[in-house]
Design a protein around this motif. Structure first.
Motif, short mmCIF file in Angstrom:
data_model
loop_
_atom_site.label_atom_id
_atom_site.label_comp_id
_atom_site.label_asym_id
_atom_site.label_seq_id
_atom_site.Cartn_x
_atom_site.Cartn_y
_atom_site.Cartn_z
N ALA A 149 1.98 -23.95 -23.79
CA ALA A 149 3.35 -23.80 -23.29
C ALA A 149 3.53 -22.67 -22.29
CB ALA A 149 4.29 -23.58 -24.48
N THR A 150 2.54 -21.78 -22.16
CA THR A 150 2.70 -20.65 -21.25
C THR A 150 2.23 -20.97 -19.83
OG1 THR A 150 0.62 -19.81 -22.19
CG2 THR A 150 2.67 -18.82 -22.98
N LYS A 151 2.04 -22.25 -19.57
CA LYS A 151 1.75 -22.71 -18.21
C LYS A 151 2.48 -24.03 -17.99
CE LYS A 151 -0.85 -26.46 -19.02
NZ LYS A 151 0.15 -26.82 -20.05
N GLU A 152 2.79 -24.31 -16.74
CA GLU A 152 3.30 -25.62 -16.35
C GLU A 152 2.28 -26.22 -15.39
OE1 GLU A 152 7.14 -27.69 -14.15
OE2 GLU A 152 6.60 -25.62 -13.68
N LYS A 153 1.84 -27.43 -15.66
CA LYS A 153 0.81 -28.06 -14.84
C LYS A 153 1.21 -29.49 -14.54
CE LYS A 153 -3.07 -29.49 -16.70
NZ LYS A 153 -3.17 -30.92 -16.26
N SER A 154 0.94 -29.92 -13.30
CA SER A 154 1.28 -31.28 -12.94
C SER A 154 0.33 -31.79 -11.87
CB SER A 154 2.72 -31.36 -12.42
OG SER A 154 3.05 -32.68 -12.03
N LYS A 155 -0.12 -33.01 -12.06
CA LYS A 155 -0.87 -33.70 -11.02
C LYS A 155 0.12 -34.42 -10.13
CE LYS A 155 -5.00 -36.61 -10.64
NZ LYS A 155 -6.09 -37.25 -11.42
N PHE A 156 -0.15 -34.47 -8.84
CA PHE A 156 0.77 -35.15 -7.95
C PHE A 156 0.82 -36.64 -8.26
CE2 PHE A 156 -0.53 -31.53 -5.10
CZ PHE A 156 0.66 -30.83 -5.27
N PRO A 157 2.01 -37.27 -8.10
CA PRO A 157 2.14 -38.70 -8.38
C PRO A 157 1.15 -39.52 -7.55
CG PRO A 157 4.29 -37.68 -8.02
CD PRO A 157 3.27 -36.65 -7.66
N PHE A 171 -0.75 -28.84 -9.18
CA PHE A 171 -0.44 -27.42 -9.24
C PHE A 171 -0.38 -26.95 -10.69
CE2 PHE A 171 3.84 -29.15 -9.76
CZ PHE A 171 4.39 -28.30 -10.72
N MET A 172 -0.48 -25.64 -10.87
CA MET A 172 -0.32 -25.01 -12.19
C MET A 172 0.44 -23.70 -12.00
SD MET A 172 -2.96 -24.46 -15.32
CE MET A 172 -4.39 -24.19 -14.32
N ARG A 173 1.50 -23.53 -12.79
CA ARG A 173 2.38 -22.37 -12.64
C ARG A 173 2.40 -21.53 -13.90
NH1 ARG A 173 9.00 -22.30 -12.00
NH2 ARG A 173 8.82 -24.14 -13.34
N THR A 174 2.41 -20.21 -13.73
CA THR A 174 2.69 -19.28 -14.82
C THR A 174 3.78 -18.32 -14.35
OG1 THR A 174 0.96 -17.73 -14.09
CG2 THR A 174 0.35 -19.36 -15.78
N ARG A 175 4.46 -17.72 -15.31
CA ARG A 175 5.51 -16.73 -14.99
C ARG A 175 5.25 -15.45 -15.76
NH1 ARG A 175 11.56 -18.71 -15.15
NH2 ARG A 175 10.71 -19.73 -13.27
N TRP A 176 5.41 -14.34 -15.06
CA TRP A 176 5.11 -13.03 -15.65
C TRP A 176 6.24 -12.05 -15.40
CZ3 TRP A 176 0.38 -12.59 -18.16
CH2 TRP A 176 -0.53 -13.63 -17.91
N GLU A 177 6.42 -11.16 -16.37
CA GLU A 177 7.24 -9.96 -16.14
C GLU A 177 6.28 -8.78 -16.24
OE1 GLU A 177 11.25 -9.29 -17.95
OE2 GLU A 177 10.30 -7.44 -18.65
N ILE A 178 6.04 -8.14 -15.11
CA ILE A 178 5.07 -7.05 -15.02
C ILE A 178 5.82 -5.76 -14.72
CG2 ILE A 178 2.93 -6.27 -13.92
CD1 ILE A 178 2.71 -9.19 -12.80
N ASN A 179 5.83 -4.87 -15.69
CA ASN A 179 6.56 -3.60 -15.53
C ASN A 179 7.98 -3.83 -15.02
OD1 ASN A 179 4.53 -1.93 -16.50
ND2 ASN A 179 3.62 -1.60 -14.47
N GLY A 180 8.63 -4.85 -15.59
CA GLY A 180 10.03 -5.09 -15.29
C GLY A 180 10.30 -6.04 -14.14
N THR A 181 9.28 -6.48 -13.43
CA THR A 181 9.46 -7.39 -12.29
C THR A 181 8.98 -8.79 -12.65
OG1 THR A 181 9.23 -5.63 -10.65
CG2 THR A 181 8.78 -7.88 -9.91
#
Length: 403
Positions: A149-157, A171-181
């Protein structure tokens, strides 16, 4: 940087993209060269957050390369240069039997022990992981990672793919909060040019249009994602961007005469461009692009004006100035580390792009955008670690991100 003096609100970030497909075609000769060059760069840069985006992990025959992929990860994680990265999150899409999901993408993140605050996003609960244990330590996800669940991944249609041949692109996406950003880090692999002859018919080529369609699809998906919200993002990977091949050929063949050589099956059709003495200066075939001065001509500044694929998207994607030679296609021979293959017109395939909002969270001009492994064989994509960007001093910036 002295950790005692490091501002808790600032973080040195190192972003790397690398198409590693050819490494796994010849692992005995290339893997250690690649690792040595990469680790040497990390030792010098000493980033606090390292993101490594890989494409074509395992090469063309993943089922035969599994052991080398595992050895690659082990060598990387156990290297002395990586000893201070105490938090590791690795997402390796290895389920090659799943035509519907397999992308051969690998997203690897290493966080230094001096980073004071770190969070990772859960794309199913649409919230930050609460447990410190879910963020810290080493987390290596491989094989089938669809449920992570800590990544979003999708193959193009499938209908996005040229000739409807469903290859490993997505593509594969992750989201981070690094030192408040808060930032999104997106690994991407777009479609290649199947034929030089088709690519030079006009600009934008059919392949360029397909890449653009997939890229717009990806960006729109992020903007329309109300559950996870929108934050500044870095989009880096193998975009397979090619130069305006039609324009390049016109530039190179002024005052030359074309001679077409046709084959019955049309697979080996070629066009030879000859000078007044009858010598071939440029040859273009389906998988051949060869110039009489091939190793020098495409490292000159004139080629940059034909790097045009991003022009229609300049309002939604930004990039630091490119001051390095084209990243593809380099020879895969360790004895020829700076030579281009004569298969494609050299191009800047491997890139690090950003949403315009990233400018709001970078307060420093202390950045570098370049190539790793200029003088070392890194596979066909130089620098399989083609580009890296070092951005220092972030401030908190949150754009429509659910709390």
């Amino acid at each position: 940087m002295d950790s005692a003096q490091e501002d808790a609100s600032s973080t040195d970030v190192f972003l790397v993209t690398a198409n590693v497909g050819s490494l796994f075609e010849d692992p005995e000769r290339l893997l250690q060269l690649w690792l040595s060059e990469f680790l040497a760069k990390i030792a010098v840069a000493q980033p606090r957050f390292l993101a490594l985006h890989l494409q074509e992990v395992g090469g063309k025959t993943y089922e035969k390369s599994m052991e080398y992929v595992q050895e690659f990860i082990r060598c990387l994680c156990d290297a002395p240069e990586m000893g201070d990265f105490t938090c590791v999150h690795i997402f390796m899409d290895e389920d090659f039997k799943s035509a519907e999901h397999f992308t051969a993408l690998g997203s690897l993140y290493f966080v230094h022990k001096d980073v004071a605050s770190l969070k990772i996003w859960n794309f199913l609960t649409h919230s930050w992981e609460e447990s410190l244990q879910d963020v810290k330590d080493k987390h290596i996800y491989s094989g089938n990672i669809e449920t992570i669940a800590t990544k979003e991944k999708s193959k193009f249609p499938q209908h996005f793919f040229p000739e409807c041949k469903w290859s490993r692109k997505g593509f594969m996406r992750t989201r981070w909060e690094i030192n408040g950003t808060v930032i999104d880090l997106v690994n991407i692999h777009l479609f290649h040019d199947a034929s030089n002859l088709a690519a030079c018919e006009n600009f934008p080529s059919v392949y360029c249009k397909t890449r653009r369609r997939a890229l717009v699809h990806t960006i729109e998906r992020f903007h329309l994602d109300e559950q996870n919200g929108t934050v500044p993002f870095f989009l880096f990977g193998d975009f397979n961007f090619r130069c305006d091949t039609e324009g390049v050929v016109k530039e190179l063949t002024e005052n030359l005469t074309p001679h077409r050589v046709q084959n019955v099956k049309n697979e080996n059709d070629k066009i030879h461009y000859r000078n007044s003495t009858g010598n071939n200066v440029l040859t273009v075939g389906k998988k051949e692009f060869s110039h009489a001065d091939h190793q020098l001509k495409f490292k000159e500044d004139w080629l940059k004006k034909f790097d045009r694929e991003l022009e229609p998207l300049k309002d939604v994607l930004v990039e630091y100035p490119i001051k390095f030679v084209p990243s593809y296609p380099f020879e895969e021979d360790p004895e020829m580390p700076t030579d281009y293959m004569s298969t494609r017109c050299p191009a800047w395939c491997d890139r690090i792009l950003m949403s315009p909002q990233v400018n709001e969270i970078i307060e420093s001009d202390d950045w570098t955008y370049g190539m790793i492994g200029e003088a070392v064989c890194m596979g066909d994509h130089k620098m399989n670690l083609q580009g890296y960007l070092r951005a220092s001093v972030y401030r908190t910036c949150l754009l429509n991100c659910p709390s």
